[in-house]
Design a protein around this motif. Structure first.
Motif, PDB file in Angstrom:
ATOM      1  N   GLU A   1       0.809  -1.187   0.012  1.00 60.95           N
ATOM      2  CA  GLU A   1       0.151   0.085  -0.105  1.00 60.95           C
ATOM      3  C   GLU A   1       1.135   1.323   0.038  1.00 60.95           C
ATOM      4  O   GLU A   1       0.310   2.134  -0.377  1.00 60.95           O
ATOM      5  CB  GLU A   1      -0.998   0.095   1.281  1.00 60.95           C
ATOM      6  CG  GLU A   1      -2.097  -0.879   1.084  1.00 60.95           C
ATOM      7  CD  GLU A   1      -2.062  -2.403   1.228  1.00 60.95           C
ATOM      8  OE1 GLU A   1      -0.895  -2.769   1.601  1.00 60.95           O
ATOM      9  OE2 GLU A   1      -2.911  -3.148   0.987  1.00 60.95           O
TER      10      GLU A   1
ATOM     11  N   ARG B   1      -2.638  -9.061  -5.661  1.00 62.83           N
ATOM     12  CA  ARG B   1      -2.412  -8.577  -4.474  1.00 62.83           C
ATOM     13  C   ARG B   1      -2.381  -6.783  -4.622  1.00 62.83           C
ATOM     14  O   ARG B   1      -2.732  -6.247  -3.809  1.00 62.83           O
ATOM     15  CB  ARG B   1      -0.868  -9.043  -4.178  1.00 62.83           C
ATOM     16  CG  ARG B   1      -0.424  -8.125  -2.973  1.00 62.83           C
ATOM     17  CD  ARG B   1      -0.988  -8.386  -1.590  1.00 62.83           C
ATOM     18  NE  ARG B   1      -0.625  -7.580  -0.691  1.00 62.83           N
ATOM     19  CZ  ARG B   1      -1.225  -6.152  -0.063  1.00 62.83           C
ATOM     20  NH1 ARG B   1      -2.190  -5.670  -0.878  1.00 62.83           N
ATOM     21  NH2 ARG B   1      -0.530  -5.432   0.786  1.00 62.83           N
TER      22      ARG B   1
ATOM     23  N   TRP C   1      -3.911  -5.175  -6.765  1.00 64.18           N
ATOM     24  CA  TRP C   1      -5.294  -4.570  -7.260  1.00 64.18           C
ATOM     25  C   TRP C   1      -6.006  -4.374  -5.658  1.00 64.18           C
ATOM     26  O   TRP C   1      -6.563  -3.279  -5.351  1.00 64.18           O
ATOM     27  CB  TRP C   1      -6.136  -5.465  -8.012  1.00 64.18           C
ATOM     28  CG  TRP C   1      -7.433  -5.052  -8.433  1.00 64.18           C
ATOM     29  CD1 TRP C   1      -7.678  -4.400  -9.441  1.00 64.18           C
ATOM     30  CD2 TRP C   1      -8.742  -5.483  -7.763  1.00 64.18           C
ATOM     31  NE1 TRP C   1      -8.926  -4.020  -9.417  1.00 64.18           N
ATOM     32  CE2 TRP C   1      -9.612  -4.702  -8.395  1.00 64.18           C
ATOM     33  CE3 TRP C   1      -9.034  -6.415  -6.860  1.00 64.18           C
ATOM     34  CZ2 TRP C   1     -11.089  -4.628  -8.323  1.00 64.18           C
ATOM     35  CZ3 TRP C   1     -10.458  -6.425  -6.417  1.00 64.18           C
ATOM     36  CH2 TRP C   1     -11.241  -5.666  -7.351  1.00 64.18           C
ATOM     37  N   TYR C   2      -5.912  -5.578  -4.870  1.00 62.40           N
ATOM     38  CA  TYR C   2      -6.394  -5.306  -3.603  1.00 62.40           C
ATOM     39  C   TYR C   2      -6.262  -4.054  -2.724  1.00 62.40           C
ATOM     40  O   TYR C   2      -6.745  -3.682  -1.837  1.00 62.40           O
ATOM     41  CB  TYR C   2      -6.484  -6.637  -2.782  1.00 62.40           C
ATOM     42  CG  TYR C   2      -7.518  -7.651  -3.362  1.00 62.40           C
ATOM     43  CD1 TYR C   2      -9.091  -7.439  -3.204  1.00 62.40           C
ATOM     44  CD2 TYR C   2      -7.165  -8.710  -3.865  1.00 62.40           C
ATOM     45  CE1 TYR C   2      -9.902  -8.260  -3.806  1.00 62.40           C
ATOM     46  CE2 TYR C   2      -8.359  -9.764  -4.300  1.00 62.40           C
ATOM     47  CZ  TYR C   2      -9.547  -9.510  -4.361  1.00 62.40           C
ATOM     48  OH  TYR C   2     -10.494 -10.232  -4.796  1.00 62.40           O
ATOM     49  N   GLY C   3      -4.748  -3.910  -3.177  1.00 58.47           N
ATOM     50  CA  GLY C   3      -4.244  -2.877  -2.175  1.00 58.47           C
ATOM     51  C   GLY C   3      -4.221  -1.501  -2.827  1.00 58.47           C
ATOM     52  O   GLY C   3      -3.524  -0.717  -2.297  1.00 58.47           O
ATOM     53  N   GLY C   4      -4.840  -1.491  -3.800  1.00 52.21           N
ATOM     54  CA  GLY C   4      -5.207  -0.037  -4.440  1.00 52.21           C
ATOM     55  C   GLY C   4      -3.874   0.482  -5.180  1.00 52.21           C
ATOM     56  O   GLY C   4      -3.781   1.527  -5.359  1.00 52.21           O
TER      57      GLY C   4
END
Lengths: 403, 222
Positions: A342, A362, A364-367
């Motif tokens: 992140e 990973r 994508w989920y972390g922006g």
């Protein structure tokens, strides 16, 4: 032949075998061949390592991250010819090869953390450096706390000086029973493996004196530490102007200088020598991949990534990250979710390596903006930083990108 | 729950995946990490990860003393992996073969197996595949009336035939770590179960990851 003569003869034969196999292996283009030769020698003489170590002054360097770099620092900082396993072959076969390749009376050897107990017994080192201990490739290694227990058993019996990072609770626990310890404070950003007390599993608290537990186990006071631009080794400040980047290398340098001071080398003499290091086995070196100039950075596990990402968060522009799942990497990429990606939000990341889809997911989920590289590599202006785990890093050093 | 005790293999990823899949759909979700000693929170879903023997025992004690059982009886959901699966049962084996009491939320007992099960694993759940990785030394026997989560396709799971269990709103699998990251459909199943409604599709690179892992599995089987 008398038993003594027989054993000398056997050792001599083993040394010849190490040289012969490594010579053939090098000529056949199979890398440095250190492991093949070392294994051949150990097959002939199981006590070969012990015999090769006899009479030498040895510094053994272990931990999860920073072994190769810190070993290079100790080697360079010593200022005399030093036998070393600089290519990272850090198990007994690699140690044998290093001690056969050089007759130097001094040796700086990095040691795989799982092999440390056996190797300490055989090498009888003068100094054992313990950098840190955290999760790494757990699908093929014992869990990290069990490892700390094994270290503790062997370190409690030694004549050597343990140069230990007091900031790492697992290292402090492992070195806690050793008779001679030179404690250093080299704080890390990684705390996931050290939130609970290694002695009693209760939650650790942190304060001005470092970490401590309600059971009484607490960070040992450090004899050496970092202070602004200096390493302070047993009260003497030495300026650190390192050629290698990042906070983590300042910590590695502190432990290297502390180890060298235990070997009789003045920190003020060693520091400029070790500051001259700019590249260690390809790490931090600039190369070209598909025409793109890149700077290669190795990060094999969550703690290593956390340290590298802390530096990358200061930068801007595109970043490449390569993740493989070879045996040497660990086959399970679950650890990607322990990495604080992140903190590089805002930097576009190109995902490479055999587990590039796991990485992209990973991110994508972390922006974090992520592009999966399939086929042609992207081209950017200037030198791009590439973070890679172990076999991905080795591939990239050879200019190869794994499919 | 207790990520410093139960969080060996990136297990925190499951909380991230579940909350992000709601947030990206414009819904709200909040994740709270609970440490030992914290007030036990009222949540819709409790996540349990994997851990080593000592921390697993401590987590079992803490959870037994908490209101988790009462919360589940009131309709809260649980998603557990690996050591989290083991401690939901009646008992589990730790160092050596010592038997330790679990939460007794489901009739499952875990004993020490002859060898560690380490490697890629896959479970068939109602005709769909869950892909992941396992690393544990347990053999779990399910008591009467407790249904497994699914059948083992690759790997060991509970006993080389079945993996995990599903008891109403309690889900458990031996596929460890961020298993929901590799299986977006399972993440949405869990969310749908918690919310009591179907969720609209959410496309992401996680779908490509799932397809790639399933394709690899088919290639291994062929």
């Amino acid at each position: 032949m008398s038993p003594v003569r027989l054993s000398q003869w056997r050792t001599g034969l083993a040394v010849v075998a190490v040289r012969a196999v490594n010579g053939v292996s090098r000529r056949a283009g199979r890398g440095a061949g250190t492991v093949a030769g070392g294994n051949a020698g150990l097959g002939i003489d199981p006590h070969l390592l012990e015999r090769l170590a006899r009479g030498r002054e040895i510094a053994l360097i272990s931990g999860t991250n920073g072994k190769t770099t810190t070993t290079a620092m100790v080697t360079r900082g010593w200022g005399v010819p030093v036998a070393t396993n600089g290519t990272g072959a850090n198990m007994p076969a690699g140690h044998v090869a290093a001690l056969v390749a050089s007759r130097a009376p001094h040796a700086a050897l990095e040691c795989d953390e799982r092999w440390l107990p056996e190797v300490v017994d055989q090498l009888a080192p003068r100094v054992v450096v313990l950098l840190n201990l955290s999760r790494d490739q757990l699908d093929r290694a014992a869990e990290v706390r069990r490892l700390a227990e094994r270290w503790r058993e062997v370190l409690g019996t030694g004549e050597f000086v343990v140069v230990a990072n007091a900031s790492d609770p697992l290292v402090a626990y492992a070195a806690g029973t050793a008779p001679h310890v030179h404690w250093c404070a080299a704080p890390t950003t990684w705390t996931l493996d050290a939130r609970s007390c290694p002695a009693c599993t209760r939650e650790l608290m942190s304060g001005p004196e470092g970490w401590r537990c309600s059971c009484g186990f607490a960070q040992p006071p450090a004899a050496s530490y970092l202070e602004e631009g200096d390493a302070v080794v047993r009260g003497t400040p030495v300026p650190l102007a390192l050629g290698l980047p990042g906070r983590v290398n300042r910590g590695n340098a502190l432990l290297a200088l502390a180890a060298l001071s235990e070997l009789g080398i003045e920190p003020s003499a060693a520091a400029p020598r070790l500051a001259a290091l700019r590249e260690v086995e390809g790490r931090y070196g600039v190369t070209e991949i598909g025409g793109q100039p890149v700077r290669l950075l190795l990060a094999k596990n969550p703690a290593g990534f956390a340290a590298q990402l802390e530096d990358q968060a200061q930068g801007s522009g595109p970043l490449w990250i390569a993740i493989n799942d070879g045996v040497a990497d660990g086959r399970d990429p679950s650890w990607l979710y322990d990495v604080p990606f992140e903190q590089i939000r805002g930097r576009p990341v190109w995902c490479l390596g055999s587990r590039r889809l796991d990485l992209a997911t990973r991110l994508w989920y972390g922006g974090v903006e992520a592009t999966v590289v399939e086929g042609a590599l992207p081209r950017h202006d200037g030198v791009i930083d590439v973070l890679a785990n172990y076999t991905a890093f080795q591939d990239l050093r050879r200019g190869v990108v794994a499919p | 729950m207790f990520p410093e005790l139960l969080g060996t293999y990136g297990d925190g990823g499951n909380a991230l995946v579940l909350s992000e899949r709601l947030v990206r759909r414009g819904r709200s979700a909040s994740v709270t990490a609970i440490a030992p000693g914290d007030v036990f929170p009222e949540a819709d879903l409790y996540l349990l990860g994997g851990g080593e023997d000592g921390p697993q025992r401590l987590a079992a004690d803490l959870l037994a003393a908490s209101s988790l059982r009462a919360r589940v009886a009131d309709g809260a959901s649980v998603f557990a992996v690996c050591a989290g699966l083991q401690l939901l049962g009646t008992s589990f084996a730790v160092e050596g073969d010592a038997v330790y009491p679990g939460l007794d939320l489901v009739p499952a007992t875990t004993v020490r197996g002859p060898a560690r099960a380490v490697g890629d694993a896959a479970t068939r759940v109602g005709g769909r595949i869950v892909v992941g990785f396992e690393n544990h030394g347990g053999v779990t026997h399910l008591g009467a009336g407790l249904a497994p989560l699914g059948e083992v396709v690759v790997g060991h799971g509970n006993d080389a035939a079945h993996d995990g269990f599903r008891a109403g709103r309690v889900w458990a699998t031996y596929l460890h770590g961020p298993v929901l990251a590799q299986n977006p459909w399972l993440a949405d199943e869990v969310l749908s179960s918690v919310l009591g409604e179907r969720l609209e599709p959410l496309a992401s690179v996680a779908d490509a990851l799932y397809e790639a892992r399933c394709a690899r599995l088919r290639a291994m089987e062929a």
